[in-house]
Design an enzyme around this catalytic site. Structure first.
Site, PDB file in Angstrom:
ATOM      1  N   LYS A  73       0.840  -1.199   0.000  1.00 26.00           N
ATOM      2  CA  LYS A  73       0.000   0.000   0.000  1.00 26.00           C
ATOM      3  C   LYS A  73       0.874   1.248   0.000  1.00 26.00           C
ATOM      4  CE  LYS A  73      -3.687   2.158   2.765  1.00 26.00           C
ATOM      5  NZ  LYS A  73      -4.526   2.008   3.991  1.00 26.00           N
ATOM      6  N   SER A 149      -9.325   2.608   3.279  1.00 27.19           N
ATOM      7  CA  SER A 149      -8.383   3.228   2.366  1.00 27.19           C
ATOM      8  C   SER A 149      -7.467   2.242   1.640  1.00 27.19           C
ATOM      9  CB  SER A 149      -7.520   4.236   3.132  1.00 27.19           C
ATOM     10  OG  SER A 149      -6.719   3.592   4.117  1.00 27.19           O
ATOM     11  N   SER A 173      -9.861   0.574   7.529  1.00 27.76           N
ATOM     12  CA  SER A 173      -9.260   0.569   6.195  1.00 27.76           C
ATOM     13  C   SER A 173      -8.686  -0.749   5.734  1.00 27.76           C
ATOM     14  CB  SER A 173      -8.169   1.644   6.120  1.00 27.76           C
ATOM     15  OG  SER A 173      -8.745   2.924   6.160  1.00 27.76           O
TER      16      SER A 173
END
Length: 471
Positions: A73, A149, A173
């Site tokens: 990520k 996210s 997230s």
């Protein structure tokens, strides 16, 4: 070759060890899969294919995941010599100087990092639609959000580009993208994973590092690699009885499980889709021999939680904006930010240090009030996302009143456990009539990831997960 890519990471590593495929063949197959499908999904915003191939010659011999491809990520997972953008235009020109401890652990385990995945700006919302890189699309329906996210990581794993991808969770997230993309997503206990060496904590300790996978055994085995206290960390999680990987297949015993299908606050609108998912999961857990009753912590109904949680996040966003200016050598003009983060940064700047400490102290009390419920229960079953899956654009970037109003009910069952620091796992146990995944969440007392892994593996064995979106 496609059959090997459909294996989980543990299976891919075994295939390499047994000589069924070489690390180069496996990595090249994953790269080809990304190149074939990412144009429509937009999960990988910083590919590093050439560097990944060049690193194959230096893979550590005997490493447990030698040659297995992975994506990381683009938020909280710094890589030396690679760009770091956190979904924002404000980071242009910033390059990371050293690997995060967690990234080092993945490299030492033999993983090959193919690139960095899309995330909303600063990770402050539950959909992955940053202005800087455009929206990531859900592989189950390209008109829908993959969540956020960690939406880029979730979409990549759900589409079959890689078996696992890293993630982080400050308000849901990891779990929300897992629920919306039909994956396994475990948020560890606070302090279980290190944000070092660049940071001590994120969002005042409410954010933790983790990953997204298609199987419980992958989640357990990969978390084992990068969890553990690192000297200088501000928190240390309670010790586990052993590796999480060893808990897969272990008998969880007869557990006391409470469940809540709809939010206990009357001012939070209900949704029949997540409620149906929880009800079905409760029935399954009863069939597996557990004691299942409708029950939940009374503190979940406290209306002031969202106010204090949001205030702490806003203060952290304001601090992040200040830090970006220092890193790049030029202060950030708030006009450079997306409207959501402009508003949050302003709100954070308007708060005093005393305000911030008082909010943290309120959360301290909330944590204790929540923990009391686990004195008489082992696990809480709840929705992952408090609403049904939503399409791209459902959180309008220029209508903050609507966006924030819709986000509140959505995170009603995720953000409280970021505040308490408890471990929670989302499992893909339900679908909408249109076939979109709906996750359910299991929450244990602080430090009890071992219990969650045992129970999740029992559920997976009884009701194998279907990954229909794999390309």
């Amino acid at each position: 070759m496609d059959e090997v890519l459909r294996l989980d990471a543990v299976g891919q590593a075994q295939a390499v060890r047994e000589g069924l495929i070489s690390p180069r063949e496996l990595v090249e197959a994953a790269i080809a899969k990304i190149e074939a499908h990412d144009a429509e999904i937009n999960a990988v915003v910083h590919p590093r294919f050439e560097r990944a191939l060049a690193e194959l010659d230096g893979l550590p011999e005997g490493a447990p995941f030698r040659g297995v491809p992975i994506l990381v990520k683009d938020l909280g997972w710094g890589q030396a010599g690679e760009p770091y953008r956190a979904g924002s235009r404000t980071f242009d020109g910033v390059e990371v100087g050293e690997d995060a401890h967690a990234v080092t652990s993945l490299r030492e385990a033999g993983f090959v990092i193919l690139g960095r995945t899309n995330t909303p700006e600063f990770g402050t919302t539950i959909t992955t639609e940053p202005v800087a890189y455009g929206p990531t699309r859900n592989p189950y329906d390209l008109a829908y959000s993959p969540g956020g996210s960690s939406g880029g990581s979730a979409a990549a794993v759900a589409a079959g580009m890689v078996a696992v991808a890293t993630a982080s969770d400050g308000g849901g997230s990891i779990r929300i993208p897992a629920g919306m993309c039909g994956l396994v997503g475990l948020k560890p206990t606070r302090g279980r994973s290190s944000y070092g060496p660049a940071s001590g904590e994120a969002w005042s300790g409410m954010s933790t590092l983790g990953l997204l996978s298609r199987t419980v055994r992958d989640t357990a085995a990969v978390l084992d690699l990068f969890t553990g206290y690192v000297h200088g960390d501000p928190y240390d999680a309670p010790g586990l009885p052993g590796p999480l990987e060893a808990e897969v297949g272990a008998d969880p015993g007869r557990l006391r499980i409470g469940f809540v299908a709809e939010h206990p606050r009357e001012d939070v609108p209900g949704d029949p889709v997540p409620a149906a998912a929880v009800t079905a999961a409760a029935t399954l857990l009863e069939e597996l021999g557990h004691e299942v009753t409708p029950s939940r912590p009374e503190a979940l109904a406290e209306p002031d939680f969202a106010l204090h949680f949001g205030a702490i996040v806003a203060t952290n966003v304001a601090a992040e904006v200040e830090n970006i200016g220092r890193w790049r050598g030029k202060p950030v003009d708030l006009a450079e930010l997306e409207p959501r983060n402009q508003a949050m940064a302003r709100a954070g700047r308007d708060r005093s240090a005393v305000d911030h400490i008082l909010a943290l102290q309120w959360i301290d009390g909330f944590r204790r009030r929540m923990a009391a419920w686990w004195a008489d229960h082992d696990v809480l079953l709840a929705p992952t996302l408090g609403i049904q899956p939503f399409p791209l654009g459902w959180l309008p970037p220029d209508d903050l009143s609507t966006a924030f109003g819709r986000t509140g009910p959505a995170v009603a069952f995720t953000s409280p456990f970021n505040a308490t620091g408890q471990p929670a796992i989302s499992l893909p146990l339900h679908r909408t009539p249109a076939g979109l995944p709906v996750g359910v969440q299991l929450i244990a007392a602080a430090g009890r990831e071992d219990l969650l892994v045992r129970l999740a593996a029992q559920i997976e064995h009884a009701r194998p997960f279907d990954h229909a979106a794999m390309r």
